[in-house]
Design a protein around this motif. Structure first.
Motif, PDB file in Angstrom:
ATOM      1  N   VAL A   9      -3.407  -1.671   2.407  1.00  0.00           N
ATOM      2  CA  VAL A   9      -3.187  -1.119   3.746  1.00  0.00           C
ATOM      3  C   VAL A   9      -4.238  -0.051   4.051  1.00  0.00           C
ATOM      4  O   VAL A   9      -4.904  -0.057   5.088  1.00  0.00           O
ATOM      5  CB  VAL A   9      -1.775  -0.499   3.858  1.00  0.00           C
ATOM      6  CG1 VAL A   9      -1.608   0.180   5.202  1.00  0.00           C
ATOM      7  CG2 VAL A   9      -0.724  -1.539   3.653  1.00  0.00           C
ATOM      8  N   LEU A  10      -4.370   0.845   3.101  1.00  0.00           N
ATOM      9  CA  LEU A  10      -5.337   1.930   3.274  1.00  0.00           C
ATOM     10  C   LEU A  10      -6.739   1.365   3.461  1.00  0.00           C
ATOM     11  O   LEU A  10      -7.493   1.789   4.328  1.00  0.00           O
ATOM     12  CB  LEU A  10      -5.267   2.828   2.042  1.00  0.00           C
ATOM     13  CG  LEU A  10      -6.204   4.027   2.046  1.00  0.00           C
ATOM     14  CD1 LEU A  10      -5.464   5.237   1.522  1.00  0.00           C
ATOM     15  CD2 LEU A  10      -7.440   3.784   1.195  1.00  0.00           C
ATOM     16  N   ARG A  11      -7.074   0.354   2.652  1.00  0.00           N
ATOM     17  CA  ARG A  11      -8.429  -0.195   2.724  1.00  0.00           C
ATOM     18  C   ARG A  11      -8.683  -0.886   4.057  1.00  0.00           C
ATOM     19  O   ARG A  11      -9.707  -0.671   4.705  1.00  0.00           O
ATOM     20  CB  ARG A  11      -8.668  -1.162   1.565  1.00  0.00           C
ATOM     21  CG  ARG A  11      -8.983  -0.446   0.275  1.00  0.00           C
ATOM     22  CD  ARG A  11      -9.628  -1.389  -0.713  1.00  0.00           C
ATOM     23  NE  ARG A  11      -8.639  -2.289  -1.302  1.00  0.00           N
ATOM     24  CZ  ARG A  11      -7.975  -2.007  -2.418  1.00  0.00           C
ATOM     25  NH1 ARG A  11      -8.198  -0.881  -3.062  1.00  0.00           N
ATOM     26  NH2 ARG A  11      -7.100  -2.853  -2.900  1.00  0.00           N
ATOM     27  N   VAL A  12      -7.705  -1.695   4.485  1.00  0.00           N
ATOM     28  CA  VAL A  12      -7.913  -2.430   5.735  1.00  0.00           C
ATOM     29  C   VAL A  12      -8.047  -1.460   6.910  1.00  0.00           C
ATOM     30  O   VAL A  12      -8.971  -1.554   7.715  1.00  0.00           O
ATOM     31  CB  VAL A  12      -6.765  -3.435   5.967  1.00  0.00           C
ATOM     32  CG1 VAL A  12      -6.777  -3.933   7.403  1.00  0.00           C
ATOM     33  CG2 VAL A  12      -6.895  -4.597   5.017  1.00  0.00           C
ATOM     34  N   PHE A  13      -7.140  -0.488   6.976  1.00  0.00           N
ATOM     35  CA  PHE A  13      -7.183   0.385   8.151  1.00  0.00           C
ATOM     36  C   PHE A  13      -8.369   1.341   8.107  1.00  0.00           C
ATOM     37  O   PHE A  13      -8.982   1.615   9.132  1.00  0.00           O
ATOM     38  CB  PHE A  13      -5.857   1.142   8.308  1.00  0.00           C
ATOM     39  CG  PHE A  13      -4.829   0.298   8.990  1.00  0.00           C
ATOM     40  CD1 PHE A  13      -4.916   0.072  10.358  1.00  0.00           C
ATOM     41  CD2 PHE A  13      -3.819  -0.320   8.283  1.00  0.00           C
ATOM     42  CE1 PHE A  13      -3.994  -0.732  10.991  1.00  0.00           C
ATOM     43  CE2 PHE A  13      -2.899  -1.131   8.921  1.00  0.00           C
ATOM     44  CZ  PHE A  13      -2.991  -1.332  10.267  1.00  0.00           C
TER      45      PHE A  13
ATOM     46  N   ILE B  25       2.665  -3.601   1.683  1.00  0.00           N
ATOM     47  CA  ILE B  25       2.693  -2.386   2.489  1.00  0.00           C
ATOM     48  C   ILE B  25       3.252  -1.210   1.715  1.00  0.00           C
ATOM     49  O   ILE B  25       2.659  -0.136   1.661  1.00  0.00           O
ATOM     50  CB  ILE B  25       3.499  -2.645   3.782  1.00  0.00           C
ATOM     51  CG1 ILE B  25       2.677  -3.586   4.659  1.00  0.00           C
ATOM     52  CG2 ILE B  25       3.821  -1.355   4.487  1.00  0.00           C
ATOM     53  CD1 ILE B  25       3.236  -3.808   6.000  1.00  0.00           C
ATOM     54  N   ALA B  26       4.382  -1.457   1.086  1.00  0.00           N
ATOM     55  CA  ALA B  26       5.011  -0.344   0.370  1.00  0.00           C
ATOM     56  C   ALA B  26       4.248  -0.019  -0.915  1.00  0.00           C
ATOM     57  O   ALA B  26       4.440   1.049  -1.498  1.00  0.00           O
ATOM     58  CB  ALA B  26       6.463  -0.681   0.058  1.00  0.00           C
ATOM     59  N   GLY B  27       3.365  -0.917  -1.318  1.00  0.00           N
ATOM     60  CA  GLY B  27       2.585  -0.700  -2.540  1.00  0.00           C
ATOM     61  C   GLY B  27       1.789   0.586  -2.519  1.00  0.00           C
ATOM     62  O   GLY B  27       1.546   1.193  -3.557  1.00  0.00           O
ATOM     63  N   VAL B  28       1.424   1.019  -1.321  1.00  0.00           N
ATOM     64  CA  VAL B  28       0.653   2.254  -1.199  1.00  0.00           C
ATOM     65  C   VAL B  28       1.419   3.409  -1.809  1.00  0.00           C
ATOM     66  O   VAL B  28       0.851   4.263  -2.486  1.00  0.00           O
ATOM     67  CB  VAL B  28       0.376   2.557   0.291  1.00  0.00           C
ATOM     68  CG1 VAL B  28      -0.418   3.834   0.442  1.00  0.00           C
ATOM     69  CG2 VAL B  28      -0.336   1.399   0.941  1.00  0.00           C
TER      70      VAL B  28
ATOM     71  N   VAL C 203       8.031   3.426   4.105  1.00  0.00           N
ATOM     72  CA  VAL C 203       8.380   3.268   2.691  1.00  0.00           C
ATOM     73  C   VAL C 203       9.799   2.729   2.532  1.00  0.00           C
ATOM     74  O   VAL C 203      10.079   1.973   1.618  1.00  0.00           O
ATOM     75  CB  VAL C 203       8.153   4.581   1.910  1.00  0.00           C
ATOM     76  CG1 VAL C 203       9.103   5.662   2.350  1.00  0.00           C
ATOM     77  CG2 VAL C 203       8.249   4.364   0.408  1.00  0.00           C
ATOM     78  N   ILE C 204      10.695   3.080   3.485  1.00  0.00           N
ATOM     79  CA  ILE C 204      12.069   2.576   3.385  1.00  0.00           C
ATOM     80  C   ILE C 204      12.126   1.114   3.813  1.00  0.00           C
ATOM     81  O   ILE C 204      12.660   0.261   3.121  1.00  0.00           O
ATOM     82  CB  ILE C 204      13.023   3.412   4.260  1.00  0.00           C
ATOM     83  CG1 ILE C 204      13.053   4.858   3.756  1.00  0.00           C
ATOM     84  CG2 ILE C 204      14.416   2.823   4.248  1.00  0.00           C
ATOM     85  CD1 ILE C 204      13.770   5.790   4.712  1.00  0.00           C
ATOM     86  N   GLY C 205      11.510   0.834   4.978  1.00  0.00           N
ATOM     87  CA  GLY C 205      11.657  -0.493   5.553  1.00  0.00           C
ATOM     88  C   GLY C 205      10.636  -1.490   5.034  1.00  0.00           C
ATOM     89  O   GLY C 205      10.867  -2.688   5.066  1.00  0.00           O
TER      90      GLY C 205
ATOM     91  N   SER D  93      -4.298 -10.410   6.509  1.00  0.00           N
ATOM     92  CA  SER D  93      -4.567  -9.390   5.502  1.00  0.00           C
ATOM     93  C   SER D  93      -3.394  -9.267   4.531  1.00  0.00           C
ATOM     94  O   SER D  93      -3.426  -8.442   3.625  1.00  0.00           O
ATOM     95  CB  SER D  93      -4.785  -8.022   6.160  1.00  0.00           C
ATOM     96  OG  SER D  93      -5.716  -8.118   7.187  1.00  0.00           O
ATOM     97  N   GLY D  94      -2.354 -10.026   4.774  1.00  0.00           N
ATOM     98  CA  GLY D  94      -1.196  -9.996   3.890  1.00  0.00           C
ATOM     99  C   GLY D  94      -0.208  -8.908   4.214  1.00  0.00           C
ATOM    100  O   GLY D  94       0.607  -8.533   3.389  1.00  0.00           O
ATOM    101  N   PHE D  95      -0.262  -8.406   5.455  1.00  0.00           N
ATOM    102  CA  PHE D  95       0.605  -7.292   5.806  1.00  0.00           C
ATOM    103  C   PHE D  95       2.012  -7.705   6.203  1.00  0.00           C
ATOM    104  O   PHE D  95       2.852  -6.853   6.469  1.00  0.00           O
ATOM    105  CB  PHE D  95       0.005  -6.485   6.971  1.00  0.00           C
ATOM    106  CG  PHE D  95      -1.142  -5.619   6.540  1.00  0.00           C
ATOM    107  CD1 PHE D  95      -1.494  -5.528   5.211  1.00  0.00           C
ATOM    108  CD2 PHE D  95      -1.856  -4.891   7.463  1.00  0.00           C
ATOM    109  CE1 PHE D  95      -2.543  -4.741   4.814  1.00  0.00           C
ATOM    110  CE2 PHE D  95      -2.911  -4.097   7.073  1.00  0.00           C
ATOM    111  CZ  PHE D  95      -3.263  -4.021   5.741  1.00  0.00           C
ATOM    112  N   SER D  96       2.250  -9.012   6.257  1.00  0.00           N
ATOM    113  CA  SER D  96       3.630  -9.386   6.570  1.00  0.00           C
ATOM    114  C   SER D  96       4.482  -9.349   5.304  1.00  0.00           C
ATOM    115  O   SER D  96       5.663  -9.648   5.355  1.00  0.00           O
ATOM    116  CB  SER D  96       3.687 -10.754   7.250  1.00  0.00           C
ATOM    117  OG  SER D  96       2.700 -11.591   6.730  1.00  0.00           O
ATOM    118  N   SER D  97       3.870  -8.998   4.198  1.00  0.00           N
ATOM    119  CA  SER D  97       4.645  -8.841   2.963  1.00  0.00           C
ATOM    120  C   SER D  97       4.904  -7.358   2.729  1.00  0.00           C
ATOM    121  O   SER D  97       3.970  -6.555   2.673  1.00  0.00           O
ATOM    122  CB  SER D  97       3.862  -9.426   1.789  1.00  0.00           C
ATOM    123  OG  SER D  97       4.317  -8.855   0.586  1.00  0.00           O
TER     124      SER D  97
END
Lengths: 201, 184, 204
Positions: free
Chosen positions: A52-56, A41-44, A103-105, A33-37
């Protein structure tokens, strides 16, 4: 017929085998899903990528509706499925801390592992911090043990709190999810239109 | 647009998975068999019924049925044909316990219920008919009754049934001994 | 927006809407009425007083005697190590963990068969396994175990063997001899309760 272990179809020793299979599948899906980028993730939080929101949310509503159908069909007995107990205030604080870490990491715990799996250095750095945090948490645990266990509401579900059936809750969540998909799509479109360096995978 | 994630521009796979998911649920719904018989009473209601001692017929209450003054009562002998042949209550019908849930018997019981007829089940002993009686009560046949004492008690007293009114020997659950005394 | 997304959203809403239309599901933890009647007709649920006596004497750890009479009757007399579950509180949550213990044989008994049989039918409907009824109840217990009657002299050898067993059991349970165990074993009732199921917790 399900759940398999509480009903005694297979013994509890299979737990780890099943956990391994589910874990591998989960990791694969996170990565695909591209979550290792971290960007995804922080794009949310910046409004340019809500994948992220859509997948979960998709995973949640599909699982929710599917389980309720399976329960009706007699394939799984939902009354035997374990419900995690709710500790409201500690969970709210925990969610806040996790979001902050997010958001930080740029990773959540699961995705940091997938990032490691594809050899990302920031994933390893995140994992180092992750273990350090676990260590500190365990050492300092007696300090906030009381808060940690405060407000035990038992194994409740949203339907039980609101006194509606689980099916109504599922339907409401599907509607909320689809509304969220549409709203986030609008936000995404707006934010991306103003971005110049909008290349991300 | 190139700035989109690969999955955003290609939801085909999601569609395929979703179609399979729907197909599984539809297949499940189509293959779902509706049970022929369902419980009407909850276990709690059943328990209240048996502890309340309702739904039982005393042997002396058969007297008006046997002499024909009451014709809204059907007697059903749940023993097998052999036992039935050896002797049965006058006017009783023989439906072995094995056949009680047959399609036609259920249909007949439903009709009896609709017509306001009471059905009295009996076996050799009260115990023999107790299980079938409990099953039919749980299925919502509240016109199904259980004969106290069973056929054996009836056979012993069939010439003076009316006189058994005060008799308590056929009632179940009696202690025949003072256990604490006897078992010392 | 891709048309596929519209299709997916619509499908999901339809699926969830279908949930609302479904009738309440039947309770799958209960056995179907036909099967219940079939199990009732079979005499396999009955154990004889001799079998129960033998299990008590041999201290069979899988035996769990359940007295379904009321508390007063239980206090006055009960079989060794029996648990009291009055029939009217059979379904109360206080007692639910006495039933359905893995590998245990729960034997219901009362003054005669009736109460025990009724308890059995309800427990069977709830799909408990390993449940039995002591045939004849305590009345039969007294007649066969505590006060056995000698068989006529013309009876078969088996009948005499049975009588010998009953005599021995009678001595065991009434403590007629010096070597008999103390009869105050009621004070150490040990009943293993069913383990509460515990699931592993986990998260993302």
């Amino acid at each position: 017929m399900g759940p398999l272990i509480p009903q005694g179809y297979i013994t509890g020793q299979w737990e780890f085998v099943i956990a391994l299979l589910i874990g591998a599948a989960f990791g694969f899906l996170l990565e695909s899903s591209g979550f290792s980028s971290s960007r995804n993730i922080a794009g949310v939080f910046y409004g340019y990528n809500f994948v992220v929101l859509r997948v979960f949310f998709t995973a949640m509503i599909v699982a929710m509706v599917g389980l309720l159908y399976f329960d009706y069909l007699g394939w799984i007995d939902m009354s035997m499925v374990f419900v995690l107990p709710t500790f409201l205030a500690p969970m709210l604080l925990g969610g806040f801390i996790m979001g902050l870490g997010f958001v930080i990491g740029g990773f959540c715990p699961g995705t940091s592992y997938t990032a490691c799996a594809i050899g990302k250095l920031d994933g390893f750095a995140f994992l180092g911090g992750f273990f350090l945090g676990v260590f500190l948490f365990s050492e300092a645990f007696p300090l906030f043990e009381k808060f940690y266990y405060s407000g035990d509401m038992g194994n409740i579900t949203i339907g039980e709190v609101l006194h509606v059936s689980d099916r109504v809750v599922a339907f409401a969540f599907v509607v909320i999810a689809i509304a969220a998909f549409y709203v986030t799509w609008l936000i995404e479109k707006k934010v991306r239109a103003n971005r110049t360096e909008s290349k991300f995978e | 647009m190139s700035n989109k994630h690969v999955h955003e521009t290609n939801p085909k796979r999601t569609v395929i998975v979703m179609v399979i998911f729907v197909a599984v649920i539809v297949a499940g719904l189509l293959s779902l068999k509706t049970p022929r018989l369902t419980y009407v009473l909850t276990p709690e209601q059943t328990l209240a019924l048996v502890t309340g001692g309702e739904g039982c017929v005393h042997p002396y209450q058969l007297v008006p049925v046997l002499n024909g003054t009451v014709d809204t009562v059907i007697l059903i002998d749940i023993r097998n044909k052999f036992e039935f042949g050896k002797g049965h209550i006058k006017g009783a019908e023989n439906i072995s316990a094995y056949d009680l849930t047959n399609e036609e018997n259920i249909a007949r019981l439903k009709e009896f219920k609709k017509n306001g007829m009471a059905v009295v089940l009996y076996g050799n002993t009260q115990l023999e008919a107790n299980g079938p009686w409990m099953v039919f009560r749980q299925l919502g046949f509240d016109n199904v009754m259980l004969l106290l004492g069973g056929y054996r008690y009836y056979a012993l007293h069939k010439h003076n049934l009316a006189a058994t009114k005060g008799d308590k020997s056929y009632l179940p659950g009696m202690a025949d001994f003072n256990y604490a005394e006897v078992a010392k | 927006m891709n048309k596929n997304y519209l299709f997916l959203s619509l499908l999901m809403i339809l699926l969830a809407g279908g949930l609302l239309l479904l009738p309440d599901r039947t309770n799958y933890s209960q056995i179907p009425p036909e099967d219940l009647l079939w199990d009732i007709i079979q005499p396999t649920r009955y154990v004889t007083t001799e079998q129960v006596a033998k299990m008590i004497i041999e201290q069979d750890p899988t035996l769990e005697l359940i007295d379904v009479r009321d508390a007063d009757a239980f206090k006055a007399f009960s079989l060794p190590n029996a648990v009291n579950i009055p029939l009217d509180s059979l379904l109360s949550p206080n007692y639910s963990d006495y039933l359905g213990i893995e590998d245990m044989n729960a034997v219901f008994y009362a003054n005669d068969d009736m109460l025990a049989d009724q308890a059995w039918v309800i427990a069977k409907r709830l799909n408990y396994s390993g449940i039995y009824v002591m045939k004849g109840g305590l009345n039969c217990w007294i007649k066969t175990i505590i006060q056995p009657a000698p068989p006529p002299e013309t009876a078969s050898l088996d009948a005499f063997d049975l009588y010998d067993f009953r005599k021995g059991a009678s001595i065991y349970f009434t403590g007629k001899t010096i070597t008999a165990p103390k009869s105050d074993n009621k004070s150490k009732v040990i009943v293993r309760r069913k383990k509460k199921t515990k699931a592993t917790a986990g998260g993302c």
